[in-house]
Scaffold this motif. Structure first.
Motif, PDB file in Angstrom:
ATOM      1  N   LEU A 168       0.872  -1.169   0.000  1.00  0.00           N
ATOM      2  CA  LEU A 168       0.000   0.000   0.000  1.00  0.00           C
ATOM      3  C   LEU A 168       0.914   1.225   0.000  1.00  0.00           C
ATOM      4  CD1 LEU A 168      -2.883   1.145   0.113  1.00  0.00           C
ATOM      5  CD2 LEU A 168      -2.676   1.188   2.608  1.00  0.00           C
ATOM      6  N   PRO A 169       1.365   1.651  -1.182  1.00  0.00           N
ATOM      7  CA  PRO A 169       2.287   2.788  -1.243  1.00  0.00           C
ATOM      8  C   PRO A 169       1.574   4.096  -0.942  1.00  0.00           C
ATOM      9  CG  PRO A 169       1.726   2.039  -3.457  1.00  0.00           C
ATOM     10  CD  PRO A 169       1.098   1.067  -2.506  1.00  0.00           C
ATOM     11  N   VAL A 170       2.247   4.963  -0.202  1.00  0.00           N
ATOM     12  CA  VAL A 170       1.713   6.272   0.171  1.00  0.00           C
ATOM     13  C   VAL A 170       2.665   7.338  -0.374  1.00  0.00           C
ATOM     14  CG1 VAL A 170       1.056   7.791   2.064  1.00  0.00           C
ATOM     15  CG2 VAL A 170       0.668   5.319   2.250  1.00  0.00           C
ATOM     16  N   ALA A 171       2.177   8.160  -1.287  1.00  0.00           N
ATOM     17  CA  ALA A 171       3.000   9.193  -1.907  1.00  0.00           C
ATOM     18  C   ALA A 171       2.732  10.547  -1.250  1.00  0.00           C
ATOM     19  CB  ALA A 171       2.716   9.265  -3.405  1.00  0.00           C
ATOM     20  N   HIS A 172       3.464  11.562  -1.708  1.00  0.00           N
ATOM     21  CA  HIS A 172       3.237  12.923  -1.230  1.00  0.00           C
ATOM     22  C   HIS A 172       1.807  13.366  -1.537  1.00  0.00           C
ATOM     23  CE1 HIS A 172       7.470  13.574  -0.318  1.00  0.00           C
ATOM     24  NE2 HIS A 172       7.771  13.016  -1.473  1.00  0.00           N
ATOM     25  N   TRP A 173       1.302  14.297  -0.729  1.00  0.00           N
ATOM     26  CA  TRP A 173      -0.079  14.755  -0.876  1.00  0.00           C
ATOM     27  C   TRP A 173      -0.230  15.602  -2.142  1.00  0.00           C
ATOM     28  CZ3 TRP A 173      -3.807  15.650   3.602  1.00  0.00           C
ATOM     29  CH2 TRP A 173      -3.658  14.651   4.564  1.00  0.00           C
ATOM     30  N   SER A 174      -1.369  15.426  -2.796  1.00  0.00           N
ATOM     31  CA  SER A 174      -1.673  16.165  -4.021  1.00  0.00           C
ATOM     32  C   SER A 174      -2.285  17.527  -3.704  1.00  0.00           C
ATOM     33  CB  SER A 174      -2.648  15.363  -4.881  1.00  0.00           C
ATOM     34  OG  SER A 174      -3.922  15.299  -4.229  1.00  0.00           O
ATOM     35  N   LEU A 175      -2.444  18.332  -4.739  1.00  0.00           N
ATOM     36  CA  LEU A 175      -3.116  19.625  -4.590  1.00  0.00           C
ATOM     37  C   LEU A 175      -4.521  19.433  -4.038  1.00  0.00           C
ATOM     38  CD1 LEU A 175      -3.632  22.661  -5.072  1.00  0.00           C
ATOM     39  CD2 LEU A 175      -4.219  22.074  -7.442  1.00  0.00           C
ATOM     40  N   LEU A 176      -5.288  18.508  -4.598  1.00  0.00           N
ATOM     41  CA  LEU A 176      -6.663  18.306  -4.147  1.00  0.00           C
ATOM     42  C   LEU A 176      -6.710  17.921  -2.672  1.00  0.00           C
ATOM     43  CD1 LEU A 176      -8.316  16.421  -7.161  1.00  0.00           C
ATOM     44  CD2 LEU A 176      -8.538  18.837  -6.530  1.00  0.00           C
ATOM     45  N   GLU A 177      -5.792  17.068  -2.241  1.00  0.00           N
ATOM     46  CA  GLU A 177      -5.798  16.644  -0.843  1.00  0.00           C
ATOM     47  C   GLU A 177      -5.422  17.796   0.088  1.00  0.00           C
ATOM     48  OE1 GLU A 177      -4.693  11.929  -1.023  1.00  0.00           O
ATOM     49  OE2 GLU A 177      -3.093  13.360  -1.475  1.00  0.00           O
ATOM     50  N   MET A 178      -4.396  18.550  -0.252  1.00  0.00           N
ATOM     51  CA  MET A 178      -3.992  19.666   0.602  1.00  0.00           C
ATOM     52  C   MET A 178      -5.041  20.776   0.614  1.00  0.00           C
ATOM     53  SD  MET A 178      -1.100  18.868   2.051  1.00  0.00           S
ATOM     54  CE  MET A 178      -0.232  20.369   2.552  1.00  0.00           C
ATOM     55  N   ALA A 179      -5.722  20.964  -0.509  1.00  0.00           N
ATOM     56  CA  ALA A 179      -6.781  21.974  -0.561  1.00  0.00           C
ATOM     57  C   ALA A 179      -7.974  21.554   0.300  1.00  0.00           C
ATOM     58  CB  ALA A 179      -7.214  22.199  -2.007  1.00  0.00           C
ATOM     59  N   ARG A 180      -8.339  20.284   0.224  1.00  0.00           N
ATOM     60  CA  ARG A 180      -9.492  19.810   0.995  1.00  0.00           C
ATOM     61  C   ARG A 180      -9.183  19.730   2.489  1.00  0.00           C
ATOM     62  NH1 ARG A 180     -10.985  14.927  -3.255  1.00  0.00           N
ATOM     63  NH2 ARG A 180     -11.989  16.253  -4.838  1.00  0.00           N
ATOM     64  N   ALA A 181      -7.975  19.323   2.838  1.00  0.00           N
ATOM     65  CA  ALA A 181      -7.634  19.150   4.250  1.00  0.00           C
ATOM     66  C   ALA A 181      -7.266  20.462   4.930  1.00  0.00           C
ATOM     67  CB  ALA A 181      -6.478  18.152   4.380  1.00  0.00           C
ATOM     68  N   PHE A 182      -6.603  21.376   4.191  1.00  0.00           N
ATOM     69  CA  PHE A 182      -6.083  22.595   4.814  1.00  0.00           C
ATOM     70  C   PHE A 182      -6.524  23.875   4.113  1.00  0.00           C
ATOM     71  CE2 PHE A 182      -2.993  19.166   5.485  1.00  0.00           C
ATOM     72  CZ  PHE A 182      -2.963  19.125   6.864  1.00  0.00           C
ATOM     73  N   ASP A 183      -7.361  23.746   3.088  1.00  0.00           N
ATOM     74  CA  ASP A 183      -7.867  24.911   2.369  1.00  0.00           C
ATOM     75  C   ASP A 183      -6.750  25.719   1.728  1.00  0.00           C
ATOM     76  OD1 ASP A 183      -9.977  26.378   1.400  1.00  0.00           O
ATOM     77  OD2 ASP A 183     -10.013  27.775   3.083  1.00  0.00           O
ATOM     78  N   LEU A 184      -5.704  25.039   1.229  1.00  0.00           N
ATOM     79  CA  LEU A 184      -4.617  25.736   0.559  1.00  0.00           C
ATOM     80  C   LEU A 184      -5.055  26.234  -0.810  1.00  0.00           C
ATOM     81  CD1 LEU A 184      -1.297  23.711   1.086  1.00  0.00           C
ATOM     82  CD2 LEU A 184      -2.229  25.576   2.437  1.00  0.00           C
ATOM     83  N   THR A 185      -4.531  27.378  -1.204  1.00  0.00           N
ATOM     84  CA  THR A 185      -4.716  27.850  -2.568  1.00  0.00           C
ATOM     85  C   THR A 185      -3.683  27.175  -3.468  1.00  0.00           C
ATOM     86  OG1 THR A 185      -3.157  29.687  -2.374  1.00  0.00           O
ATOM     87  CG2 THR A 185      -5.446  30.093  -1.680  1.00  0.00           C
ATOM     88  N   LEU A 186      -3.832  27.348  -4.780  1.00  0.00           N
ATOM     89  CA  LEU A 186      -2.885  26.763  -5.727  1.00  0.00           C
ATOM     90  C   LEU A 186      -1.468  27.272  -5.460  1.00  0.00           C
ATOM     91  CD1 LEU A 186      -2.119  25.159  -8.284  1.00  0.00           C
ATOM     92  CD2 LEU A 186      -2.796  27.176  -9.626  1.00  0.00           C
TER      93      LEU A 186
END
Length: 430
Positions: A168-186
């Protein structure tokens, strides 16, 4: 790590399904770069399993104190663990035996999650023997292991564990994940990268100095000192650290190994630098993309293009704030390009390769990235400034008639849209 609204990555549901599937009793191996949320995934899955009535024990092997075990009954039959002590193979066997006894007493069996498995010397031999014994006896015990390094570093390149593990490989977080989890902008995502643990609270409240310290002390230093130096045979650790300091500064640039070697203080050779760059890539830090060529031999012989696998590794060491970085057009262009390269690398399937391309006859003709899977080839150019200047894509199409091309950024597919689909989806989309 604090995330908004109880955010869960897709890995959580997948892990639960794997551990509830009693027809496939292989060990689930959760691996990936540091600070990508592997432990959080395991603990979220544990809560789901316990809510469904399944007994689940979580054991962090890097800090083996009873209050951290989250495993009622674990210490039954296990010797007292010394305060601040480290588990060895004997402790691992005793924990496993305790889990076996508990699994036999409950109808659904038991799930045992072993975190930081690399803390046990020669862990793979011990786990193989215990798991083989469980299968012969058909014990109702499911195992998940976690490590702070990719599989190749955890097991060694020559270790044969075929048939015993489901990855079960776990990679770095994507834009969509960081935006949904932390409300980051692009722009915040491009600058801060995909390390969830480095973001504390709402962006705008995060402290630049604290973020930089987190990247250096919670990610870069332990990734080299614990994951690479301790798990592989690194003859020159100081040279490895210098390469890690140097490579992110040149992310987005094509550099010969001789040029890299010339900027390193310690003595080394081209073969050593190339090997260390591969190990940094395995650890999810920075990679060297090879030049795309129909002949694999010619591809390997060319100078690599450096690309961080998380843009935080590039920006944290720059000294810039987000606003300052965006104001330096050449630098910000390389950061955006590196974000695209990291996204392609982190979302590719096992059979997909990421390259760059440069025309040997006319070196001005370049393509930032080439995604290759079998006969499918996609050339990608990234533009973050004024439109125009995509002559490399035209030359690439003329050289490789069956290849497709894509412009990302100014004048092409918007960057946020591109970062919303994986490398495989873009291959299928066009």
């Amino acid at each position: 790590m604090v995330v908004m609204n109880g955010f869960e990555r897709p890995h959580v549901a997948r892990l639960v399904r794997m551990l509830e599937n009693d027809d496939a009793m292989r060990i689930v191996a959760i691996t990936g770069p540091r600070q990508t949320g592997k432990t959080t995934i395991a603990l979220q899955a544990r809560r789901r399993l316990e809510a469904s009535g399944r007994l689940c024990w979580y054991v962090p092997l890097d800090d083996p104190t009873p209050e951290e075990f989250h495993a009622p009954g674990l210490l039954d039959g296990v010797d007292t663990i010394p305060a601040g002590g480290s588990l060895d193979a004997r402790w691992l066997v005793e924990i496993w035996e305790s889990a076996r006894r508990a699994a036999e007493r409950v109808e659904q069996g038991l799930v045992l999650i072993l975190d930081e498995i690399q803390s046990i010397p020669r862990w793979s031999n011990v786990v193989k023997g215990l798991w083989d014994g469980d299968r012969r006896s058909e014990r109702p015990l499911r195992i998940a292991i976690l490590g702070s390094a990719p599989w190749s570093l955890l097991t060694g390149l020559n270790e044969s564990l075929a048939g015993r593990f489901d990855p079960l490989p776990v990679a770095h977080w994507s834009l969509l994940e960081m935006a949904r989890a932390f409300d980051l902008t692009l722009d915040e995502y491009v600058f801060l990268g995909g390390y969830p643990g480095s973001i504390q609270g709402r962006p705008g409240a995060w402290q630049l100095d604290a973020w930089r310290r987190h990247i250096a002390h919670a990610i870069t230093t332990p990734a080299i000192d614990r994951d690479i130096v301790q798990l592989t045979r690194v003859r020159k650790p100081a040279l490895m650290r210098q390469l890690m300091d140097l490579a992110p500064r040149h992310s987005g640039q094509i550099m010969s190994f001789n040029k890299l070697l010339g900027q390193l203080r310690d003595a080394g050779n081209v073969t050593t630098v190339a090997q260390y760059l591969e190990e940094l890539s395995d650890a999810g830090l920075v990679t060297g993309l090879s030049r795309y060529a129909p002949s694999p031999h010619r591809s390997r012989a060319a100078s690599p293009k450096l690309n961080v696998l998380n843009t935080a590794l590039m920006t944290a060491a720059s000294g810039y704030s987000l606003e300052e970085a965006m104001a330096v057009s050449d630098y910000w262009g390389r950061v955006v390009e590196s974000a695209v390269g990291a996204h392609l690398w982190n979302t590719r399937d096992a059979g997909t390769r990421i390259h760059y391309w440069r025309d040997r006859a006319k070196r001005a003709n370049e393509v930032d990235f080439v995604v290759e899977r079998g006969r499918h080839v996609l050339g990608i150019e990234v533009k973050s400034g004024r439109p125009g200047g995509a002559s490399g894509l035209k030359a690439f199409r003329e050289r490789f008639r069956d290849a497709r091309t894509l412009l990302v950024g100014t004048g092409g597919v918007p960057l946020n849209e591109f970062l919303s689909l994986s490398a495989e989806e873009w291959l299928e989309e066009l």
